[in-house]
Scaffold this active site. Structure first.
Site, PDB file in Angstrom:
ATOM      1  N   ARG A 195       0.838  -1.059   0.015  1.00  0.00           N
ATOM      2  CA  ARG A 195       0.032  -0.107   0.029  1.00  0.00           C
ATOM      3  C   ARG A 195       1.012   1.139   0.114  1.00  0.00           C
ATOM      4  O   ARG A 195       0.640   2.209  -0.625  1.00  0.00           O
ATOM      5  CB  ARG A 195      -0.900  -0.009   1.389  1.00  0.00           C
ATOM      6  CG  ARG A 195      -1.643  -1.221   1.544  1.00  0.00           C
ATOM      7  CD  ARG A 195      -3.018  -1.025   0.618  1.00  0.00           C
ATOM      8  NE  ARG A 195      -2.704  -1.524  -0.774  1.00  0.00           N
ATOM      9  CZ  ARG A 195      -2.442  -2.621  -1.218  1.00  0.00           C
ATOM     10  NH1 ARG A 195      -2.168  -3.674  -0.326  1.00  0.00           N
ATOM     11  NH2 ARG A 195      -2.124  -2.846  -2.343  1.00  0.00           N
ATOM     12  N   ASN A 239      -8.327   8.418   5.286  1.00  0.00           N
ATOM     13  CA  ASN A 239      -7.469   7.785   4.510  1.00  0.00           C
ATOM     14  C   ASN A 239      -6.021   7.987   5.342  1.00  0.00           C
ATOM     15  O   ASN A 239      -5.580   8.746   6.046  1.00  0.00           O
ATOM     16  CB  ASN A 239      -6.987   8.748   3.181  1.00  0.00           C
ATOM     17  CG  ASN A 239      -8.346   8.707   2.308  1.00  0.00           C
ATOM     18  OD1 ASN A 239      -9.173   7.726   2.616  1.00  0.00           O
ATOM     19  ND2 ASN A 239      -8.382   9.440   1.419  1.00  0.00           N
ATOM     20  N   ASP A 252      -3.243   7.618   3.473  1.00  0.00           N
ATOM     21  CA  ASP A 252      -2.261   8.270   2.287  1.00  0.00           C
ATOM     22  C   ASP A 252      -2.199   9.644   2.648  1.00  0.00           C
ATOM     23  O   ASP A 252      -2.879  10.167   3.334  1.00  0.00           O
ATOM     24  CB  ASP A 252      -2.790   7.923   0.803  1.00  0.00           C
ATOM     25  CG  ASP A 252      -4.159   8.991   0.622  1.00  0.00           C
ATOM     26  OD1 ASP A 252      -3.985  10.126   0.780  1.00  0.00           O
ATOM     27  OD2 ASP A 252      -5.088   8.411   0.116  1.00  0.00           O
ATOM     28  N   HIS A 255      -7.216   7.625  10.765  1.00  0.00           N
ATOM     29  CA  HIS A 255      -6.876   6.454  10.859  1.00  0.00           C
ATOM     30  C   HIS A 255      -5.246   5.907  10.693  1.00  0.00           C
ATOM     31  O   HIS A 255      -4.994   5.115  10.368  1.00  0.00           O
ATOM     32  CB  HIS A 255      -7.664   5.499   9.859  1.00  0.00           C
ATOM     33  CG  HIS A 255      -9.188   5.506  10.256  1.00  0.00           C
ATOM     34  ND1 HIS A 255     -10.072   4.968   9.198  1.00  0.00           N
ATOM     35  CD2 HIS A 255      -9.742   5.472  11.282  1.00  0.00           C
ATOM     36  CE1 HIS A 255     -11.377   5.142   9.800  1.00  0.00           C
ATOM     37  NE2 HIS A 255     -10.934   5.501  10.946  1.00  0.00           N
ATOM     38  N   GLY A 298     -15.983  11.114  -0.896  1.00  0.00           N
ATOM     39  CA  GLY A 298     -15.298   9.837  -0.935  1.00  0.00           C
ATOM     40  C   GLY A 298     -15.542   8.820   0.103  1.00  0.00           C
ATOM     41  O   GLY A 298     -14.453   8.001   0.172  1.00  0.00           O
ATOM     42  N   THR A 299     -16.393   8.916   1.034  1.00  0.00           N
ATOM     43  CA  THR A 299     -16.450   7.807   2.077  1.00  0.00           C
ATOM     44  C   THR A 299     -17.982   7.302   2.027  1.00  0.00           C
ATOM     45  O   THR A 299     -18.880   7.747   1.864  1.00  0.00           O
ATOM     46  CB  THR A 299     -16.153   8.428   3.358  1.00  0.00           C
ATOM     47  OG1 THR A 299     -16.523   7.477   4.406  1.00  0.00           O
ATOM     48  CG2 THR A 299     -17.061   9.780   3.707  1.00  0.00           C
TER      49      THR A 299
END
Ligand SMILES: NC(=O)c1ccc[n+]([C@@H]2O[C@H](COP(=O)([O-])OP(=O)(O)OC[C@H]3O[C@@H](n4cnc5c(N)ncnc54)[C@H](O)[C@@H]3O)[C@@H](O)[C@H]2O)c1
Length: 230
Positions: A57, A88, A90, A105, A173-174
Site C-alpha cells: 500500500r 485515508n 495516504d 486512521h 469519498g466515504t
C-alpha cells in the site's frame, strides 16, 4: 473573518489518483480480507503478511500524485479556515498543500511501536518498506502507523470538536460505513452548510440536511465552486 470549512474525506477522494477504495473492490482490499491484514489479531497471527500488505500500500501511495480534488481543497485555504479530517492513510492532502490534516486512521508513511505505548511517537519511514527487524526504541518491532479495525481511534474526540466548529462541512469519498468515523457528521452544527460528494451518494444514508453531489471527487469541483463561490 474566514469561515470554517471542514472536509471529511475517505478513500473515494484518492480513487482518481490511483489508490483503490475499500468497498468498491468487491469486499476485498487488493485481494486480502480485513481480518488477515487489518486487525490486531492479524498482527499477532501473521505480522509478516501484515507488513507485506502495508508495504505494498505504501509503495502505491508513494508512486501516485494528488489529484485536482486534493489541490482544490488546498487552494480553498486562501478563502476559508480549512480543516481536513481524513480517514485515508495516504498523504495526498498534505502533498497537495493542505496545512491542517487530521488522520483519523493514521498515516501509512509513518511507523509506530507495536508495544503498549504505540501512540507515543511516530517515525517517518524512508522508502516504502518496513521490515520485521525494524525495531522501536522501546524494543518492540515497528508496525505501520494505522488504526486497525477493532482498535481505538485516538483522535476521534479532537475530530468531533472540529466538526462542531464547521460553518461548512464537505463529506467526500466515504461510504460512511466505518464507525466511529462515520458518526462524526452528527456533530455538525444545525445551521452549517452540509454537502456530500460521492458518485454513489444516493445509496448513502446521510441525513436530509445534506446537499448531495452525485459526482466523483474531481467531477464535483465545478459544482463546489458554484456553491462556495471559489
Ligand atoms: N486512500 C486510502 O488511504 C485508503 C484507501 C482504501 C481504504 N482506506 C481505509 O479504509 C476505510 C474505508 O472507508 P472509506 O469510507 O474511506 O472508504 P470506502 O471504500 O468504504 O468508500 C469509498 C467511497 O468512495 C466513493 N467513491 C468511489 N470513487 C470515488 C470518486 N472517484 N470520487 C469520490 N468518491 C468516490 C464510493 O462510492 C464509496 O462511497 C477507511 O477507514 C480508510 O482508512 C484508505
Amino acid at each position: 473573518m474566514k469561515n470554517n470549512l471542514v472536509i471529511l474525506s475517505g478513500a473515494g477522494i484518492s480513487a482518481e489518483s490511483g489508490i483503490k477504495t475499500f468497498r468498491d473492490a468487491d469486499g476485498l482490499w487488493e485481494n486480502y480480507s480485513i481480518e488477515e491484514v487489518a486487525t490486531p489479531q492479524a498482527w499477532q497471527n501473521n505480522p509478516e503478511l501484515v507488513q507485506k500488505f502495508y508495504n505494498e500500500r505504501r509503495l502505491n501511495v508513494i508512486s501516485v500524485k494528488p489529484n485536482d480534488a486534493h489541490h482544490y481543497f488546498s487552494r480553498l485555504q486562501e478563502y476559508f479556515n480549512v480543516q481536513v479530517i481524513t480517514q485515508n492513510i495516504d498523504d495526498l492532502h498534505e502533498r497537495a498543500g493542505s496545512k491542517h490534516v487530521l488522520h483519523l486512521h493514521g498515516n501509512i508513511r509513518y511507523a509506530k511501536s507495536s508495544g503498549p505505548n504505540k501512540e507515543k511517537k511516530y517515525y517517518l519511514i524512508e522508502g516504502h518498506e518496513l521490515k520485521m527487524t525494524d525495531q522501536c526504541e522501546d524494543g518492540y518491532p515497528l508496525r505501520p502507523h494505522v488504526v486497525w479495525f477493532g482498535e481505538e481511534v485516538p483522535l476521534l474526540a479532537t475530530a468531533a470538536e472540529m466538526v462542531a466548529q464547521a460553518d461548512i462541512l464537505i463529506v467526500i469519498g466515504t461510504s460512511l460505513q466505518v464507525y466511529p468515523a462515520a458518526g462524526l457528521i452528527h456533530y455538525a452544527p444545525q445551521n452549517a452548510l452540509k454537502i456530500v460528494v460521492d458518485p454513489l451518494a444516493e445509496k448513502l444514508s446521510v441525513p436530509g440536511d445534506f446537499k448531495l453531489l452525485n459526482y466523483s471527487a474531481q467531477g464535483a469541483i465545478p459544482f463546489l465552486k458554484e456553491i462556495l463561490g471559489h
